[in-house]
Design a protein around this motif. Sequence first.
Motif, PDB file in Angstrom:
ATOM      1  N   TYR A   9     -38.693 -18.528  65.229  1.00 31.32           N
ATOM      2  CA  TYR A   9     -40.015 -19.131  65.363  1.00 31.32           C
ATOM      3  C   TYR A   9     -39.898 -20.634  65.202  1.00 31.32           C
ATOM      4  O   TYR A   9     -39.428 -21.135  64.193  1.00 31.32           O
ATOM      5  CB  TYR A   9     -40.984 -18.572  64.325  1.00 31.32           C
ATOM      6  CG  TYR A   9     -41.127 -17.083  64.430  1.00 31.32           C
ATOM      7  CD1 TYR A   9     -41.775 -16.530  65.521  1.00 31.32           C
ATOM      8  CD2 TYR A   9     -40.605 -16.234  63.471  1.00 31.32           C
ATOM      9  CE1 TYR A   9     -41.895 -15.169  65.654  1.00 31.32           C
ATOM     10  CE2 TYR A   9     -40.726 -14.864  63.596  1.00 31.32           C
ATOM     11  CZ  TYR A   9     -41.375 -14.331  64.691  1.00 31.32           C
ATOM     12  OH  TYR A   9     -41.494 -12.991  64.812  1.00 31.32           O
ATOM     13  N   PHE A  18     -46.537 -13.158  65.684  1.00 30.13           N
ATOM     14  CA  PHE A  18     -45.777 -12.010  65.204  1.00 30.13           C
ATOM     15  C   PHE A  18     -46.691 -11.036  64.478  1.00 30.13           C
ATOM     16  O   PHE A  18     -46.615  -9.829  64.686  1.00 30.13           O
ATOM     17  CB  PHE A  18     -44.646 -12.470  64.289  1.00 30.13           C
ATOM     18  CG  PHE A  18     -43.934 -11.345  63.611  1.00 30.13           C
ATOM     19  CD1 PHE A  18     -43.077 -10.532  64.325  1.00 30.13           C
ATOM     20  CD2 PHE A  18     -44.135 -11.080  62.267  1.00 30.13           C
ATOM     21  CE1 PHE A  18     -42.417  -9.481  63.714  1.00 30.13           C
ATOM     22  CE2 PHE A  18     -43.490 -10.038  61.645  1.00 30.13           C
ATOM     23  CZ  PHE A  18     -42.621  -9.237  62.374  1.00 30.13           C
ATOM     24  N   GLU A  22     -47.504  -7.305  65.558  1.00 27.29           N
ATOM     25  CA  GLU A  22     -47.299  -6.188  64.631  1.00 27.29           C
ATOM     26  C   GLU A  22     -48.572  -5.336  64.523  1.00 27.29           C
ATOM     27  O   GLU A  22     -48.514  -4.102  64.528  1.00 27.29           O
ATOM     28  CB  GLU A  22     -46.910  -6.728  63.259  1.00 27.29           C
ATOM     29  CG  GLU A  22     -46.331  -5.713  62.339  1.00 27.29           C
ATOM     30  CD  GLU A  22     -45.843  -6.362  61.061  1.00 27.29           C
ATOM     31  OE1 GLU A  22     -46.697  -6.900  60.316  1.00 27.29           O
ATOM     32  OE2 GLU A  22     -44.629  -6.345  60.830  1.00 27.29           O
TER      33      GLU A  22
END
Length: 112
Positions: A9, A18, A22
Motif C-alpha cells: 500500500y 483493503f 474485505e
Amino acid sequence: MEKYSIEPYKDKDEVSDFRREEAYMRAKKKVDSIIGFYWHFAVYIVVNIFLIILIGVNAGFDGFGPYATATFWGIGLFFHFLGVFGPDFFFGKDWEKRKIKEFMDKEERHWE
C-alpha cells in the motif's frame, strides 16, 4: 526496473480499500451461502415431491415410507437453515428484551 514491491500500500487510502474489499468478500460469502441454501431447498422440494408420488403410487400413501426421505432430509435442511441464517432469525437479537417489556406493559395495564 522494480521487480517486487515490499510495501503493498502506497498511501492510507489503499488501506481503506483493503477494508472495503474485505467487507465485500464477507458479504459475498454470506450471499453465496444464502444462494446455496435456496438451491438446497429447491432441490429438496422437487426431489421429495417426485419420491413421495413415486413411492406412494407403487406402495401406497399410508405409513411412514413415502415420507421418510422428506422427514430426514428436512431435518438436515433445517440445520442448513440454522447454519446460514443463524438462530437469531426466529427470535432476533432484541427479542428477549421486547418480550419482557411486553409482559411488563401487560402486567401494568392489568393493575390499572
